[in-house]
Scaffold this motif. Structure first.
Motif, PDB file in Angstrom:
ATOM      1  N   ALA A  10       0.817  -1.214   0.000  1.00 41.14           N
ATOM      2  CA  ALA A  10       0.000   0.000   0.000  1.00 41.14           C
ATOM      3  C   ALA A  10       0.855   1.272   0.000  1.00 41.14           C
ATOM      4  N   GLU A  11       2.128   1.150   0.392  1.00 45.11           N
ATOM      5  CA  GLU A  11       3.019   2.308   0.428  1.00 45.11           C
ATOM      6  C   GLU A  11       3.727   2.569  -0.904  1.00 45.11           C
ATOM      7  N   PHE A  12       3.493   1.709  -1.890  1.00 42.65           N
ATOM      8  CA  PHE A  12       4.086   1.942  -3.211  1.00 42.65           C
ATOM      9  C   PHE A  12       3.695   3.325  -3.734  1.00 42.65           C
ATOM     10  N   SER A  13       2.463   3.745  -3.457  1.00 39.91           N
ATOM     11  CA  SER A  13       2.009   5.046  -3.966  1.00 39.91           C
ATOM     12  C   SER A  13       2.837   6.192  -3.386  1.00 39.91           C
ATOM     13  N   ASP A  14       3.285   6.075  -2.144  1.00 40.51           N
ATOM     14  CA  ASP A  14       4.151   7.102  -1.560  1.00 40.51           C
ATOM     15  C   ASP A  14       5.481   7.158  -2.299  1.00 40.51           C
ATOM     16  N   ILE A  15       6.059   5.990  -2.546  1.00 43.20           N
ATOM     17  CA  ILE A  15       7.339   5.922  -3.257  1.00 43.20           C
ATOM     18  C   ILE A  15       7.191   6.509  -4.655  1.00 43.20           C
ATOM     19  N   VAL A  16       6.109   6.160  -5.335  1.00 42.15           N
ATOM     20  CA  VAL A  16       5.839   6.698  -6.677  1.00 42.15           C
ATOM     21  C   VAL A  16       5.790   8.225  -6.627  1.00 42.15           C
ATOM     22  N   ASP A  17       5.091   8.770  -5.649  1.00 40.30           N
ATOM     23  CA  ASP A  17       5.002  10.234  -5.521  1.00 40.30           C
ATOM     24  C   ASP A  17       6.378  10.859  -5.316  1.00 40.30           C
ATOM     25  N   TRP A  18       7.207  10.255  -4.457  1.00 37.08           N
ATOM     26  CA  TRP A  18       8.544  10.811  -4.194  1.00 37.08           C
ATOM     27  C   TRP A  18       9.394  10.814  -5.453  1.00 37.08           C
ATOM     28  N   VAL A  19       9.367   9.701  -6.180  1.00 37.05           N
ATOM     29  CA  VAL A  19      10.176   9.599  -7.397  1.00 37.05           C
ATOM     30  C   VAL A  19       9.698  10.601  -8.441  1.00 37.05           C
ATOM     31  N   ASN A  20       8.389  10.692  -8.613  1.00 38.90           N
ATOM     32  CA  ASN A  20       7.839  11.540  -9.668  1.00 38.90           C
ATOM     33  C   ASN A  20       7.921  13.034  -9.370  1.00 38.90           C
ATOM     34  N   GLU A  21       8.370  13.397  -8.174  1.00 33.76           N
ATOM     35  CA  GLU A  21       8.657  14.801  -7.895  1.00 33.76           C
ATOM     36  C   GLU A  21       9.937  15.245  -8.604  1.00 33.76           C
ATOM     37  N   HIS A  22      10.643  14.282  -9.158  1.00 31.85           N
ATOM     38  CA  HIS A  22      11.912  14.524  -9.840  1.00 31.85           C
ATOM     39  C   HIS A  22      11.760  14.179 -11.318  1.00 31.85           C
ATOM     40  N   ASP A  23      12.863  14.238 -12.049  1.00 27.09           N
ATOM     41  CA  ASP A  23      12.826  13.924 -13.475  1.00 27.09           C
ATOM     42  C   ASP A  23      13.220  12.474 -13.743  1.00 27.09           C
ATOM     43  N   SER A  24      13.221  12.109 -15.019  1.00 27.58           N
ATOM     44  CA  SER A  24      13.525  10.727 -15.407  1.00 27.58           C
ATOM     45  C   SER A  24      14.959  10.347 -15.056  1.00 27.58           C
ATOM     46  N   ASP A  25      15.888  11.293 -15.094  1.00 28.19           N
ATOM     47  CA  ASP A  25      17.272  10.983 -14.719  1.00 28.19           C
ATOM     48  C   ASP A  25      17.362  10.584 -13.246  1.00 28.19           C
ATOM     49  N   PHE A  26      16.609  11.274 -12.397  1.00 22.81           N
ATOM     50  CA  PHE A  26      16.587  10.901 -10.981  1.00 22.81           C
ATOM     51  C   PHE A  26      16.092   9.465 -10.828  1.00 22.81           C
ATOM     52  N   MET A  27      15.048   9.114 -11.566  1.00 24.33           N
ATOM     53  CA  MET A  27      14.504   7.765 -11.457  1.00 24.33           C
ATOM     54  C   MET A  27      15.551   6.730 -11.864  1.00 24.33           C
ATOM     55  N   VAL A  28      16.335   7.023 -12.885  1.00 24.63           N
ATOM     56  CA  VAL A  28      17.393   6.096 -13.308  1.00 24.63           C
ATOM     57  C   VAL A  28      18.443   5.978 -12.203  1.00 24.63           C
ATOM     58  N   GLN A  29      18.796   7.097 -11.570  1.00 27.33           N
ATOM     59  CA  GLN A  29      19.743   7.016 -10.444  1.00 27.33           C
ATOM     60  C   GLN A  29      19.190   6.122  -9.350  1.00 27.33           C
ATOM     61  N   TRP A  30      17.902   6.222  -9.094  1.00 30.25           N
ATOM     62  CA  TRP A  30      17.275   5.476  -8.013  1.00 30.25           C
ATOM     63  C   TRP A  30      17.085   4.001  -8.345  1.00 30.25           C
ATOM     64  N   ALA A  31      16.699   3.700  -9.581  1.00 30.85           N
ATOM     65  CA  ALA A  31      16.294   2.326  -9.903  1.00 30.85           C
ATOM     66  C   ALA A  31      16.951   1.752 -11.148  1.00 30.85           C
ATOM     67  N   GLY A  32      17.961   2.418 -11.681  1.00 36.00           N
ATOM     68  CA  GLY A  32      18.533   1.923 -12.923  1.00 36.00           C
ATOM     69  C   GLY A  32      17.508   2.043 -14.037  1.00 36.00           C
ATOM     70  N   LEU A  33      17.542   1.105 -14.943  1.00 39.24           N
ATOM     71  CA  LEU A  33      16.643   1.144 -16.103  1.00 39.24           C
ATOM     72  C   LEU A  33      15.438   0.225 -15.924  1.00 39.24           C
ATOM     73  N   THR A  34      15.074  -0.032 -14.686  1.00 38.67           N
ATOM     74  CA  THR A  34      13.975  -0.956 -14.373  1.00 38.67           C
ATOM     75  C   THR A  34      12.618  -0.438 -14.831  1.00 38.67           C
ATOM     76  N   TYR A  35      12.375   0.849 -14.668  1.00 43.23           N
ATOM     77  CA  TYR A  35      11.049   1.416 -14.879  1.00 43.23           C
ATOM     78  C   TYR A  35      11.048   2.444 -16.002  1.00 43.23           C
TER      79      TYR A  35
END
Length: 184
Positions: A10-35
């Motif tokens: 149920a907390e996935f939505s919180d993580i999604v919100d935190w990641v999406n406050e940033h850009d796609s490069d941030f997401m790659v830093q956080w999770a590689g090329l997974t998403y």
């Protein structure tokens, strides 16, 4: 005292919100090329379709709390790719939810606790993590806990600004941790 508690789906939505406050490069830093950016709960559910928080699934996803007296979550970290044959795992998906929380020692304390869990509770002998060379703050944090730089893979990703990122694998062995904990 920083507390890591296992995350709930149920907390996935919180993580999604935190990641999406940033850009796609941030997401790659956080999770590689997974998403694919923007991150969605559906992508996370698909990625963790085998489940979380068991040895059988090979992944423990934790929410970071600054102390046990507060329910406030300040970030996330995971221990994944748990291999009980080799007694190795990888720390990843490490993120403080807000820039203002960085630089105050909370992330370092969370990483130290994840390492402790890996070695003491999961019985691991080696823990690895991956970091892009452009993330100097994270590298300093990892080194401050005792991780050592290892293999470097070059030209792993090109950012939206055209900057080429290299990947650094960092490792820590249990014996080193036992001999040096608290010394970094």
């Amino acid at each position: 005292m920083v507390v890591l508690r296992v995350a709930k789906e149920a907390e996935f939505s919180d993580i999604v919100d935190w990641v999406n406050e940033h850009d796609s490069d941030f997401m790659v830093q956080w999770a590689g090329l997974t998403y694919q950016y923007p991150l969605t709960v559906e992508q996370m559910k698909e990625h963790y379709r085998s489940g979380i928080n068991t040895i059988e699934t090979g992944v423990f996803l934790y929410m970071i709390q600054e102390d046990s007296l507060s329910d406030d979550v300040v970030g996330t970290i995971q221990i994944a790719r748990i291999n009980m044959e080799t007694r190795e795992a990888v720390i990843g998906r490490f993120m403080m939810k807000s820039e203002k929380l960085r630089g105050h020692g909370t992330g370092r304390a969370a990483l130290e606790e994840a390492v402790r869990i890996g070695f003491e509770e999961l019985g691991l002998e080696r823990i690895k993590l991956n970091v892009f060379d452009i993330n100097e703050r994270a590298i300093r944090c990892y080194k401050s806990v005792g991780f050592k730089e290892g293999t470097i893979r070059i030209n792993v990703y090109t950012s939206t600004k055209g900057i080429v990122w290299n990947n650094i694998e960092m490792t820590m062995d249990k014996d080193f941790w036992k001999q040096n904990r608290g010394m970094y």
